[in-house]
Enzyme design. Structure first.
Site: not given
Length: 209
Positions: A105, A155, A186
């Site tokens: 991320s 996501d 995610h």
């Protein structure tokens, strides 16, 4: 540890011949977060895990953002250069060879930015749920660099077209990119780990996005 420019954890290699790993956490993480992931993906590798120096409502990050998915790009550039400087410091301090970055991320985004801005900082990268970090990427030659880009097909944070654009940017810069959209959101899944393990062993051949 705080003796270098970033608070970080360092674990020496347990096995010779494996690339050291640079572990870059997501928003709200710490230098402890990705140590288990690093051990799972490449058992025996040295692990270098810094903590992001930007706070968002008390949560560590590697750079500022203006909103969800909207980055402060000047800060991205500044922080990517700071991180690259730290990598150079740590390599000298710990006697490390070229590192493979594993980022999740926000950590994947700063790793991608560092690859584009300071390609000498890492030899390769595993970018998990990464976004395009810079709207106007610099002209750079990434010949010889290898990247595994794993995105989530559902996501809610990273649109599929953004992942495809990042893969295209890296390929246009001559990086060797293996990219796959997983049936995931995610968060990370066991498939992220298994594909990363295979890629580290140079066995994975994910389908291009």
């Amino acid at each position: 540890m705080t003796s270098l420019s970033f608070t970080h954890r360092y674990e020496p290699a347990l096995t010779g011949g494996l690339p050291p790993l640079l572990l870059l956490h997501g928003t709200g993480g710490s230098e402890e977060d990705l140590l288990p992931l690093g051990r799972a993906i490449s058992p025996g590798s040295a692990l270098l895990s810094p903590r992001g120096r930007v706070l968002e409502h008390g949560m560590p990050r590697f750079f500022r953002r203006l909103a969800e998915g909207v980055f402060d790009e000047e800060d991205v550039k500044r922080r990517a250069n700071e991180l690259a400087d730290f990598v150079a410091e740590a390599r000298e301090a710990y006697g490390l060879g070229e590192l493979t970055a594993i980022g999740f991320s926000n950590g994947a985004n700063i790793a991608a930015a560092m690859l584009l801005l300071r390609p000498e900082a890492i030899r390769s990268g595993i970018f998990l749920r990464a976004m395009v970090p810079l709207s106007e990427p610099p002209a750079v030659d990434l010949t010889g660099k290898q990247v595994l880009l794993l995105s989530g097909a559902v996501d809610p944070i990273v649109p599929p077209e953004n992942s495809r654009r990042l893969a295209a940017i890296l390929r246009e810069a001559n990086a060797e990119v293996y990219a796959q959209a997983l049936p995931a959101s995610h968060g990370l899944t066991p498939q992220d780990v298994s594909l990363s393990q295979q890629w580290m062993a140079k066995d994975a051949q994910p389908k291009p996005l």
